[in-house]
Design a protein around this motif. Structure first.
Motif: not given
Length: 352
Positions: A35-49, A227-232
């Motif tokens: 689960a941690a590896r998959r979380l680390q590899g998740a695509r990070r997106l901004r909530l914008d247009a 970042d804090d979620l991944l560290q946890k």
């Protein structure tokens, strides 16, 4: 060890329990690490247009595992707190919890016990929107109660102590249960709370939806940033790894102890067999030489070295089988070579 060098029932049970617990801990560690590896590899997106355009370009208008962060906004009517005026949210959890003391007949102590006697959770549809105003984009959050790390803020908490008469107190001591009271709690996910969502992002008829991911991946809605979620999660993985190693080493220590005892037993068994074979061969050799003097010498010969005359009486077993030199050479604790009984004292034997 039992007779024949086999491990005792307690040792076998301890080894089996240790192996089973180590396997369970290792399975939990693997699950957390995956689960941690998959979380680390998740695509990070901004909530914008640009989020809607990124989903249009994705295969099937879907991102299987993505990270989005935004503020909570109700899609319809909000839920109002039953106890705090002006407090509104989209998830509301009401809990009644009983607190009591229970008498432990083993330790003879009163122990605290808590039991949820009623719990109700209400939800309202809500979106994640950009923290800053002006951006015309939102993400509809589906099935929020299935998400891990969902942080609800306690907005009301009150303890109602139980009122007891003298008769009630006597009855409670007899029954072994003493009620302390009822705790009433209200928790809410407030409007405006910043959440980090990790799951499957889907563009459905111009509506962006965040829903539980497929393929066994974990769904998160947390008040922590990514970042804090991944560290946890990584800290949790390290904890499970340490537990697995500790219990694995303990199980290996038990296994080593059992195997060592079996090896010592087999080595002692081979040594005794070798002594018996040597003694039998010496007997056969002396019988073949065949003389009256030789027969008398064999009768009085030390059962260990077959050369010196027997000179010791072992107590408490009473066997006469060894010379002084062989007795002194016996390993500690000294045991009779014939019956393997412990030697408490030795009496000299004088042959006339």
């Amino acid at each position: 060890m039992e007779g024949g060098g086999r491990p005792s029932a307690a040792q076998a049970a301890l080894l089996a329990a240790g192996a089973a617990l180590t396997a369970l801990l290792y399975s939990a560690y693997r699950h957390k690490a995956r689960a941690a590896r998959r979380l680390q590899g998740a695509r990070r997106l901004r909530l914008d247009a640009e989020l809607r355009e990124a989903l249009r370009e994705a295969p099937g208008r879907c991102l299987p595992y993505a990270v989005i962060q935004g503020a909570v906004r109700s899609a319809k009517e909000t839920l109002s707190s039953q106890f705090v005026e002006g407090c509104h949210g989209v998830v509301q959890r009401l809990t009644l919890q009983e607190h009591k003391m229970v008498w432990n007949r083993t330790t003879h102590l009163w122990n605290d016990c808590e039991k949820i006697i009623h719990q109700r959770t209400n939800t309202a549809p809500f979106d994640l929107v950009p923290p800053e105003d002006g951006a015309d984009v939102s993400v509809r959050v589906l099935k929020p109660l299935e998400a891990a790390e969902l942080s609800l803020e306690t907005v009301y908490e009150k303890f109602h102590p139980s009122i007891q008469s003298f008769t009630d107190v006597i009855g409670h001591y007899i029954s072994g249960e003493r009620p302390k009271g009822i705790q009433e709690t209200e928790q809410m996910l407030k409007v405006g709370t910043t959440l980090t969502g990790v799951g499957e992002l889907v563009l459905d008829n111009n509506t962006i939806k965040l829903q539980p991911p497929k393929q066994g991946m974990q769904y998160y809605l947390s008040s922590l940033d990514f970042d804090d979620l991944l560290q946890k999660q990584e800290s949790s993985v390290r904890l499970w790894k340490i537990l697995t190693v500790v219990f694995g080493l303990a199980t290996c220590a038990v296994l080593f102890f059992i195997l060592r005892k079996q090896y010592q037993h087999q080595r002692e068994k081979r040594r005794l067999k070798q002594m018996q074979d040597e003694f039998r061969q010496a007997q056969e050799r002396l019988v073949r030489e065949g003389s009256t003097e030789g027969g008398e010498t064999l009768k009085n010969a030390c059962a260990v070295c077959l050369s010196n005359t027997k000179a010791c009486v072992f107590l408490e077993c009473g066997h006469v089988c060894s010379c002084n030199e062989c007795y002194r050479a016996l390993p500690e604790p000294k045991k009779c070579p014939i019956c393997r009984q412990a030697i408490s004292r030795v009496v000299p034997l004088y042959n006339s």
